[in-house]
Design a protein around this motif. Structure first.
Motif, PDB file in Angstrom:
ATOM      1  N   PHE A   1      19.523  24.700 -24.679  1.00  0.00           N
ATOM      2  CA  PHE A   1      18.190  24.202 -24.354  1.00  0.00           C
ATOM      3  C   PHE A   1      18.064  22.716 -24.703  1.00  0.00           C
ATOM      4  N   TYR A   2      16.887  22.167 -24.466  1.00  0.00           N
ATOM      5  CA  TYR A   2      16.694  20.725 -24.629  1.00  0.00           C
ATOM      6  C   TYR A   2      16.633  20.354 -26.109  1.00  0.00           C
ATOM      7  N   ILE A   3      17.554  19.503 -26.505  1.00  0.00           N
ATOM      8  CA  ILE A   3      17.585  18.994 -27.877  1.00  0.00           C
ATOM      9  C   ILE A   3      17.217  17.519 -27.816  1.00  0.00           C
ATOM     10  N   PRO A   4      16.107  17.132 -28.409  1.00  0.00           N
ATOM     11  CA  PRO A   4      15.617  15.756 -28.252  1.00  0.00           C
ATOM     12  C   PRO A   4      16.399  14.764 -29.091  1.00  0.00           C
ATOM     13  N   ASP A   5      16.216  13.498 -28.765  1.00  0.00           N
ATOM     14  CA  ASP A   5      16.718  12.453 -29.654  1.00  0.00           C
ATOM     15  C   ASP A   5      15.911  12.484 -30.942  1.00  0.00           C
ATOM     16  N   PRO A   6      16.520  12.124 -32.057  1.00  0.00           N
ATOM     17  CA  PRO A   6      15.780  12.119 -33.316  1.00  0.00           C
ATOM     18  C   PRO A   6      14.807  10.951 -33.391  1.00  0.00           C
ATOM     19  N   ASP A   7      13.855  11.075 -34.263  1.00  0.00           N
ATOM     20  CA  ASP A   7      13.024   9.922 -34.605  1.00  0.00           C
ATOM     21  C   ASP A   7      13.953   8.830 -35.117  1.00  0.00           C
ATOM     22  N   PRO A   8      13.887   7.605 -34.560  1.00  0.00           N
ATOM     23  CA  PRO A   8      14.802   6.538 -34.986  1.00  0.00           C
ATOM     24  C   PRO A   8      14.789   6.297 -36.493  1.00  0.00           C
ATOM     25  N   ILE A   9      13.694   6.612 -37.151  1.00  0.00           N
ATOM     26  CA  ILE A   9      13.609   6.416 -38.604  1.00  0.00           C
ATOM     27  C   ILE A   9      14.636   7.282 -39.327  1.00  0.00           C
ATOM     28  N   TYR A  10      14.983   8.443 -38.725  1.00  0.00           N
ATOM     29  CA  TYR A  10      15.831   9.406 -39.412  1.00  0.00           C
ATOM     30  C   TYR A  10      17.186   9.606 -38.742  1.00  0.00           C
ATOM     31  N   ALA A  11      17.525   8.780 -37.783  1.00  0.00           N
ATOM     32  CA  ALA A  11      18.742   9.017 -37.000  1.00  0.00           C
ATOM     33  C   ALA A  11      20.002   8.710 -37.806  1.00  0.00           C
ATOM     34  N   ASN A  12      20.972   9.617 -37.712  1.00  0.00           N
ATOM     35  CA  ASN A  12      22.305   9.405 -38.262  1.00  0.00           C
ATOM     36  C   ASN A  12      23.279   9.239 -37.105  1.00  0.00           C
ATOM     37  N   ASP A  13      23.951   8.102 -37.057  1.00  0.00           N
ATOM     38  CA  ASP A  13      24.806   7.786 -35.917  1.00  0.00           C
ATOM     39  C   ASP A  13      25.903   8.822 -35.699  1.00  0.00           C
ATOM     40  N   PHE A  14      26.437   9.390 -36.774  1.00  0.00           N
ATOM     41  CA  PHE A  14      27.575  10.290 -36.607  1.00  0.00           C
ATOM     42  C   PHE A  14      27.167  11.637 -35.998  1.00  0.00           C
TER      43      PHE A  14
ATOM     44  N   GLY B   1      14.620  16.385 -38.803  1.00  0.00           N
ATOM     45  CA  GLY B   1      13.255  16.236 -38.318  1.00  0.00           C
ATOM     46  C   GLY B   1      13.013  16.573 -36.875  1.00  0.00           C
ATOM     47  N   LEU B   2      13.954  17.240 -36.206  1.00  0.00           N
ATOM     48  CA  LEU B   2      13.757  17.532 -34.783  1.00  0.00           C
ATOM     49  C   LEU B   2      12.574  18.455 -34.539  1.00  0.00           C
ATOM     50  N   TRP B   3      12.174  19.229 -35.549  1.00  0.00           N
ATOM     51  CA  TRP B   3      11.025  20.122 -35.380  1.00  0.00           C
ATOM     52  C   TRP B   3       9.751  19.352 -35.047  1.00  0.00           C
ATOM     53  N   ASP B   4       9.604  18.145 -35.616  1.00  0.00           N
ATOM     54  CA  ASP B   4       8.407  17.344 -35.349  1.00  0.00           C
ATOM     55  C   ASP B   4       8.471  16.603 -34.025  1.00  0.00           C
ATOM     56  N   ARG B   5       9.633  16.570 -33.397  1.00  0.00           N
ATOM     57  CA  ARG B   5       9.733  15.906 -32.102  1.00  0.00           C
ATOM     58  C   ARG B   5       8.959  16.679 -31.034  1.00  0.00           C
ATOM     59  N   TYR B   6       8.779  17.984 -31.243  1.00  0.00           N
ATOM     60  CA  TYR B   6       7.959  18.738 -30.295  1.00  0.00           C
ATOM     61  C   TYR B   6       6.548  18.168 -30.237  1.00  0.00           C
ATOM     62  N   SER B   7       5.983  17.827 -31.379  1.00  0.00           N
ATOM     63  CA  SER B   7       4.631  17.256 -31.415  1.00  0.00           C
ATOM     64  C   SER B   7       4.585  15.908 -30.726  1.00  0.00           C
ATOM     65  N   ASP B   8       5.689  15.150 -30.804  1.00  0.00           N
ATOM     66  CA  ASP B   8       5.737  13.861 -30.111  1.00  0.00           C
ATOM     67  C   ASP B   8       5.794  14.044 -28.595  1.00  0.00           C
ATOM     68  N   LEU B   9       6.534  15.049 -28.158  1.00  0.00           N
ATOM     69  CA  LEU B   9       6.700  15.281 -26.724  1.00  0.00           C
ATOM     70  C   LEU B   9       5.510  16.013 -26.113  1.00  0.00           C
ATOM     71  N   TYR B  10       4.842  16.827 -26.910  1.00  0.00           N
ATOM     72  CA  TYR B  10       3.702  17.615 -26.436  1.00  0.00           C
ATOM     73  C   TYR B  10       2.522  17.415 -27.399  1.00  0.00           C
ATOM     74  N   PRO B  11       1.959  16.210 -27.405  1.00  0.00           N
ATOM     75  CA  PRO B  11       0.913  15.901 -28.395  1.00  0.00           C
ATOM     76  C   PRO B  11      -0.396  16.647 -28.165  1.00  0.00           C
ATOM     77  N   ASP B  12      -0.686  17.005 -26.926  1.00  0.00           N
ATOM     78  CA  ASP B  12      -1.987  17.606 -26.604  1.00  0.00           C
ATOM     79  C   ASP B  12      -1.864  18.978 -25.954  1.00  0.00           C
ATOM     80  N   GLU B  13      -0.881  19.148 -25.102  1.00  0.00           N
ATOM     81  CA  GLU B  13      -0.711  20.408 -24.388  1.00  0.00           C
ATOM     82  C   GLU B  13       0.701  20.925 -24.605  1.00  0.00           C
ATOM     83  N   ASP B  14       0.833  22.246 -24.525  1.00  0.00           N
ATOM     84  CA  ASP B  14       2.117  22.864 -24.829  1.00  0.00           C
ATOM     85  C   ASP B  14       3.034  22.911 -23.614  1.00  0.00           C
ATOM     86  N   LEU B  15       4.247  23.321 -23.899  1.00  0.00           N
ATOM     87  CA  LEU B  15       5.306  23.400 -22.895  1.00  0.00           C
ATOM     88  C   LEU B  15       4.939  24.404 -21.802  1.00  0.00           C
ATOM     89  N   VAL B  16       5.171  24.003 -20.572  1.00  0.00           N
ATOM     90  CA  VAL B  16       5.015  24.880 -19.407  1.00  0.00           C
ATOM     91  C   VAL B  16       6.334  24.872 -18.645  1.00  0.00           C
TER      92      VAL B  16
END
Length: 674
Positions: free
Chosen positions: A490-503, A515-530
């Motif tokens: 499934f879709y795995i987002p890029d990390p928040d740049p603040i927490y990214a590890n290059d390796f 912190g990928l769990w919080d990326r859902y809130s960034d991608l869907y701030p108001d409405e959920d996944l359809v």
């Protein structure tokens, strides 16, 4: 097969002498000329064993490893630590009925030392302790026998332990057990646990307040002012290095200045819990190296080993091998990893070892073999009667129900992988009674052959052709994902740049970013996944974890995912929704049809505790729910909606990972029989 990696190296090979001792690159160094018979000496509070290549010092009678001398280095272990905090066995245990997975951490100290074997070819030491009523509430109610073996010509040593609980002893919970090594932070800076996860590592000092900032949990620390500036802005978290047991054969550290490698090699997983794909910790910042034999990581309280009063139990954990290696002056120290992999293959081929002296460890001639062929019968998948179970995971575990091996934690398990034709062979099985279990990538559910398989010494059982009929009642109307017990597709987002590890930027490790769990809130701030069947692509449009939405006031809201699909419905027909979950953590997953405000037609209730979301996992414990939906719940034609709600929202890590979702239509002939 899970016999380990099969690596060849021009720099490393193995010569087997009649007594099966092994010569590798480390022994061919100039230091090998110093190799002698194994000797042992007793000092006031210590025991020292030496074979001319490696010297190990133990506290006496506790049996902690206080020193490892190799290649002129007086001690590979952290000399700044107290002696009991260098190399040690430990457990986490708790009183019976305790909730959760936390308990008392106890470093296992012996009260007597015994020389079990003493020859020029081998020394085996035992440090043991027997529980009695005076230890009630103070020490784990187990008899502990820690063993250490040093062989002639060996560039390393073996360790194993026998744990025993007697009938008359009290009940308790055993949460974790392992052996840990704390290496010198001034020498070991490069860590390797796989070909795609190895690197120079931060120092433990970088995690201290001022240099590091604790994140959502203590294990995760943002490095804000590390000693080495190159690590600034990275997240250090031991869970980013977790590895599935089937792949966790060798890991460790390299001292590049003196070209010395320290490796922990596990030649068999028969004594570990959770099955072949259970993730487990290994090496991490410290520098620390672990051999974890039982834990609740990625499994939760289901994997707590619970002992009742009146229960007898005994188990051998190990042996594992601590391998030390070096290179010639002109060689790259990082090639020590390749040599360690070669040595790992050698140790796997030698399993089960023929030198441990405990009668509780079974040699090859005392064990048995089971073989056969697994076929899959799914008339809606293939017009043929059966197809081969290519790549199926096949295992022997204690008798139980389908899938019970995931939560079984007291005895032994033996797993392998079927070939392209579905054939499998499981060697070196300890005597006892088992069921045969399995699952097949590409198909949902668990296979079980409920016939009791009795393994006796020397037995070779051919089970012939076995048929797995995966859950299926009708043709597929639509599906999302691929059934392999993982959410990796499934879709795995890029990390928040603040927490990214290059390796960890690229596959296959993208999901390990913090912190990928919080990326859902960034991608869907108001409405959920359809997700729209026939239009959406699950690799891009289906978030890998169904988590909660973070709000502006740092709370977490329930989230509802929508699956849209067109369907011509017969109201008298029944449909089945198959929900296969790769992970669940304190989740209540609710299913509604077409009306989001009505009561759910199905709810899992509160399930799971594997915490895979927080621990950068892509799966934990597998769940399968088969939900019958009468046709009257759907609109007879046109667009329909299935709503999946994550209803528990007390903490940020509650949620599920989907493995696979499928909607089936039951043929009328089947419906009439229900």
């Amino acid at each position: 097969m899970f016999s380990g990696f099969l690596f060849l190296s021009a720099l490393s090979f193995c010569i087997f002498s009649p007594d099966r001792l092994c010569v590798t690159r480390a022994q061919r160094s100039p230091m090998a000329a110093m190799a002698t018979g194994v000797n042992i000496s007793f000092q006031e509070n210590h025991v020292v064993v030496n074979n001319g290549i490696v010297q190990i010092t133990f506290s006496n009678p506790e049996g902690h490893i206080t020193g490892i001398q190799y290649k002129g280095i007086d001690n590979l272990l952290e000399i700044m630590n107290d002696e009991p905090n260098r190399g040690y066995w430990d457990v986490v245990w708790s009183p019976p009925g305790s909730a959760g997975t936390k308990g008392t951490l106890e470093r296992l100290a012996g009260t007597s030392c015994e020389v079990i074997v003493q020859t020029e070819d081998q020394v085996e030491l035992s440090f043991s302790r027997t529980w009695d009523s005076s230890h009630q509430g103070k020490l784990v109610p187990l008899k502990i026998d820690k063993r250490y073996i040093l062989l002639r010509g060996s560039s390393g040593f073996y360790t194993y332990a026998i744990y025993e609980h007697l009938e008359e002893w009290p009940s308790f919970n055993l949460d974790n057990t392992r052996i840990a090594f704390k290496l010198r932070k001034d020498k070991f800076h490069y860590m390797a646990m796989s070909d795609d996860r190895q690197r120079y590592m931060p120092l433990p000092d970088d995690r201290l307040p001022g240099r590091g900032e604790e994140l959502a949990y203590p294990e995760a620390v943002l490095l804000v002012d590390p000693v080495e500036p190159e690590f600034k802005g990275q997240v250090d978290d031991k869970y980013q290095y977790a590895c599935e047991l089937k792949d966790l054969r060798v890991h460790g550290w390299i001292c590049t200045d003196l070209a010395v490698g320290f490796w922990q090699i596990t030649p068999s997983n028969e004594f570990r819990v959770g099955g072949p794909i259970k993730p487990e910790l290994n090496s991490h910042v410290g520098p620390t190296t672990l051999a974890v034999f039982a834990s609740t990581h990625y499994g939760g309280s289901d994997l707590v080993i619970k002992f009742s009063e009146g229960e007898s139990w005994k188990k051998v954990f190990g042996p594992i091998f601590i391998y030390l290696n070096t290179v010639l002056d002109e060689e790259d120290p990082l090639t020590l990893w390749d040599d360690a992999k070669t040595q790992m293959s050698i140790e796997v081929d030698r399993w089960p070892y023929d030198f441990p002296a405990s009668s509780d460890f079974q040699y090859a001639e005392q064990r048995g073999v089971v073989s056969g062929r697994l076929l899959v019968q799914d008339r809606f998948f293939s017009s043929d009667d059966c197809i081969s179970a290519n790549g199926a995971y096949i295992g022997l575990a204690p008798p139980g129900e389908a899938g019970s091996w995931q939560r079984e934690s007291k005895k032994y398990q033996f797993w392998t992988e079927a070939d392209e034709e579905g054939y499998f062979s499981i060697p070196n099985i300890i005597t006892g009674e088992y069921n045969l279990y399995g699952w097949v990538p590409g198909f949902i559910g668990d296979y079980i052959n409920s016939t009791i398989i009795n393994i006796t010494s020397g037995v070779n059982i051919d089970l012939g052709d076995l048929i797995y009929e995966p859950p299926r009642d009708g043709p597929t109307l639509w599906e999302i994902g691929f059934p392999d017990r993982s959410a990796a597709e499934f879709y795995i987002p890029d990390p928040d740049p603040i927490y990214a590890n290059d390796f960890l930027i690229n596959d296959p490790n993208r999901f390990r970013q913090y912190g990928l769990w919080d990326r859902y809130s960034d991608l869907y701030p108001d409405e959920d996944l359809v997700y729209t069947i026939g239009e959406s692509d699950y690799t891009n449009d289906f978030f890998f974890a169904h988590v909660l939405r973070k709000t502006s006031n740092a709370t977490y809201d329930k989230t509802t995912w929508t699956i849209k699909f067109n369907l011509i419905v017969n109201e008298s027909q029944t449909y089945i929704l198959r929900l296969a979950l790769a992970s669940a953590h304190q989740s209540d997953l609710q299913v509604r049809i077409n009306d989001i405000n009505k009561d759910p037609i199905f709810s899992t209730g509160k399930i799971g505790g594997d915490n895979a979301i927080a621990r950068h996992g892509i799966h934990g414990v597998y769940w399968l729910f088969n939900i019958k939906i009468p046709g009257i719940y759907f609109y007879t034609c046109g667009e329909n909606f299935i709503y999946l709600t994550q209803a528990n929202n007390q903490s940020r890590f509650q949620g599920v990972m989907y493995d696979y979702i499928r909607l089936e239509a039951l043929p009328t002939s089947i419906v009439n029989k229900i």
